[in-house]
Structure formats: C-alpha cells, structure tokens
Design a protein around this motif. Structure first.
Motif, short mmCIF file in Angstrom:
data_model
loop_
_atom_site.label_atom_id
_atom_site.label_comp_id
_atom_site.label_asym_id
_atom_site.label_seq_id
_atom_site.Cartn_x
_atom_site.Cartn_y
_atom_site.Cartn_z
N UNK A 10 0.87 -1.17 0.00
CA UNK A 10 0.00 0.00 0.00
C UNK A 10 0.91 1.22 0.00
N UNK A 11 0.57 2.21 -0.82
CA UNK A 11 1.35 3.43 -0.85
C UNK A 11 0.45 4.65 -0.79
N UNK A 12 1.00 5.75 -0.32
CA UNK A 12 0.26 7.01 -0.28
C UNK A 12 1.23 8.15 -0.52
N UNK A 13 0.71 9.24 -1.09
CA UNK A 13 1.57 10.39 -1.34
C UNK A 13 0.79 11.57 -1.87
N UNK A 14 1.55 12.61 -2.19
CA UNK A 14 0.96 13.85 -2.69
C UNK A 14 1.15 13.97 -4.19
N UNK A 15 0.93 15.17 -4.70
CA UNK A 15 0.88 15.39 -6.15
C UNK A 15 2.16 15.02 -6.89
N UNK A 16 3.27 14.87 -6.24
CA UNK A 16 4.49 14.47 -6.92
C UNK A 16 4.62 12.97 -7.12
N UNK A 17 3.66 12.20 -6.64
CA UNK A 17 3.74 10.74 -6.70
C UNK A 17 2.98 10.16 -7.89
N UNK A 18 3.57 9.15 -8.49
CA UNK A 18 2.93 8.33 -9.51
C UNK A 18 3.12 6.88 -9.07
N UNK A 19 2.00 6.19 -8.85
CA UNK A 19 2.04 4.79 -8.43
C UNK A 19 1.77 3.91 -9.64
N UNK A 20 2.52 2.82 -9.74
CA UNK A 20 2.33 1.85 -10.82
C UNK A 20 2.26 0.46 -10.22
N UNK A 21 1.58 -0.43 -10.94
CA UNK A 21 1.56 -1.83 -10.55
C UNK A 21 1.12 -2.67 -11.73
N UNK A 22 1.23 -3.96 -11.57
CA UNK A 22 0.80 -4.94 -12.55
C UNK A 22 -0.12 -5.92 -11.83
N UNK A 23 -1.36 -6.02 -12.31
CA UNK A 23 -2.38 -6.84 -11.65
C UNK A 23 -2.75 -8.05 -12.50
N UNK A 24 -2.99 -9.16 -11.84
CA UNK A 24 -3.59 -10.33 -12.47
C UNK A 24 -4.97 -10.49 -11.83
N UNK A 139 -1.28 5.39 -11.58
CA UNK A 139 -2.09 6.35 -10.84
C UNK A 139 -1.27 7.61 -10.61
N UNK A 140 -1.70 8.71 -11.24
CA UNK A 140 -1.03 10.00 -11.10
C UNK A 140 -1.76 10.79 -10.01
N UNK A 141 -1.12 10.94 -8.86
CA UNK A 141 -1.77 11.59 -7.72
C UNK A 141 -2.03 13.07 -8.00
N UNK A 142 -1.24 13.71 -8.85
CA UNK A 142 -1.44 15.13 -9.16
C UNK A 142 -2.81 15.39 -9.78
N UNK A 143 -3.27 14.47 -10.61
CA UNK A 143 -4.53 14.67 -11.34
C UNK A 143 -5.66 13.74 -10.90
N UNK A 144 -5.30 12.66 -10.22
CA UNK A 144 -6.28 11.63 -9.87
C UNK A 144 -6.56 10.66 -11.00
N UNK A 145 -5.89 10.87 -12.15
CA UNK A 145 -6.09 9.98 -13.29
C UNK A 145 -5.46 8.62 -13.03
N UNK A 146 -6.17 7.57 -13.46
CA UNK A 146 -5.64 6.22 -13.40
C UNK A 146 -5.78 5.62 -14.80
N UNK A 147 -4.66 5.17 -15.33
CA UNK A 147 -4.67 4.52 -16.64
C UNK A 147 -4.56 3.03 -16.41
N UNK A 148 -5.45 2.30 -17.07
CA UNK A 148 -5.49 0.85 -16.96
C UNK A 148 -5.43 0.26 -18.37
N UNK A 149 -4.48 -0.63 -18.57
CA UNK A 149 -4.33 -1.28 -19.87
C UNK A 149 -4.36 -2.79 -19.64
N UNK A 150 -5.40 -3.44 -20.18
CA UNK A 150 -5.53 -4.88 -20.01
C UNK A 150 -4.81 -5.59 -21.15
N UNK A 151 -3.98 -6.57 -20.80
CA UNK A 151 -3.23 -7.33 -21.80
C UNK A 151 -3.43 -8.82 -21.55
N UNK A 152 -3.45 -9.57 -22.61
CA UNK A 152 -3.65 -11.01 -22.53
C UNK A 152 -2.40 -11.69 -22.01
N UNK A 153 -2.53 -12.81 -21.28
CA UNK A 153 -1.36 -13.56 -20.84
C UNK A 153 -0.47 -13.91 -22.05
#
Length: 162
Positions: A10-24, A139-153
C-alpha cells in the motif's frame, strides 16, 4: 516520485507521486482527494485471511488493505471519506477458469473491494474489473487519473512492465 507497488503493498503520497503496478487476479483500489491532491493505492491478493489477523495489518488482504490506506491518508491530513475511489483488476488468469468456480479469486477480490468501500461510505467513481488477463496500472496523484491497460497472458508488452 515514481513508486511501483508489489503485491501486498500500500502506498500514499501527494501530487508528486505516480504509483504503478501490474495486476492479475489481484485488485487495486485508489483513493484520491481532489482538493488536496493526495492519494493512496493498494495491491491486494485475497479478500481476507483464513486465520485471525496478526498484530499488524497486512496489505495482502482487502479487508486489511483498506484500513491501511485510510491510516496513510489520515497521516497526510486527509479524511478518507472525502476521497474518490477507483477499483481495478480481478482478471481471470487462465482461459479455462470459471467466473464462479473455486478459482475465481479475481471475482471475489473485486466484489469485496466494492463491498468494503460501500460499507465505509466511500464513493466509487470508476472501475475496470474482471475479464481475462493482466492489467498495467498507473495512478497519477497530481490529477487523480488512473490509466489501466488490459493485456492477454503471454503478451510481449508485459516484459519490462515495471
């Protein structure tokens, strides 16, 4: 600051933070405060523990990741009830996996994320759940935008996703 969340983090931060991850089959919740531009993101693996919780909350479980996110936000001076939530992930990782079978952990993860946020009165403004394959998430904390790209295995774009 760019932060890559591993499963159970779990992470938290302010507008300078960009969180990334890879989900299954895992699910990620983002909480964002639009006025303060502060946010938190989780990457949990399972809805709940099969045993009583330990002394410390564990971000691998949805019902513990959400309180961890709340705690991080409160330390940053943000009331989680004033945040907007988004939910992502819960993909089926095997073509033969049934949506309702015992292996449908992704479906259970997504459903419990919705239930937990609803029970806490946190408004879900967007979600991208279920389907087949992995998701890259930013997840770009500055804007609240979250980009999600689904890719096949097996997609070569998963190489170097971190």
């Amino acid at each position: 600051m760019e932060v890559f969340l591993q499963p159970g983090e779990v992470g938290a931060g302010s507008s300078g933070h960009v969180f990334k991850t890879l989900l299954g089959s895992c699910v990620s919740i983002t909480l964002w405060h639009p006025r303060r531009r502060v946010g938190a993101m989780s990457h949990f693996l399972l809805p709940t523990r099969n045993q009583p919780p330990g002394k410390e909350l564990d971000g691998r479980y949805a019902d513990e990741a959400v309180p961890l996110m709340r705690r991080h936000l409160m330390r940053l001076g943000v009331d989680p009830m004033e945040c907007q939530a988004k939910i992502f992930g819960g993909g089926r990782m095997f073509a033969s996996e049934s949506q309702s079978g015992a292996l449908a952990v992704g479906r259970r993860n997504g459903d419990v994320a919705r239930e937990l946020l609803n029970a806490q009165g946190i408004v879900v403004v967007a979600e991208d759940l279920f389907g087949y394959g992995h998701r890259k998430l930013v997840f770009d904390v500055a804007t609240g935008d979250v980009w999600s790209c689904q890719v096949q295995p097996g997609d070569p774009d998963l190489q170097g996703a971190q």
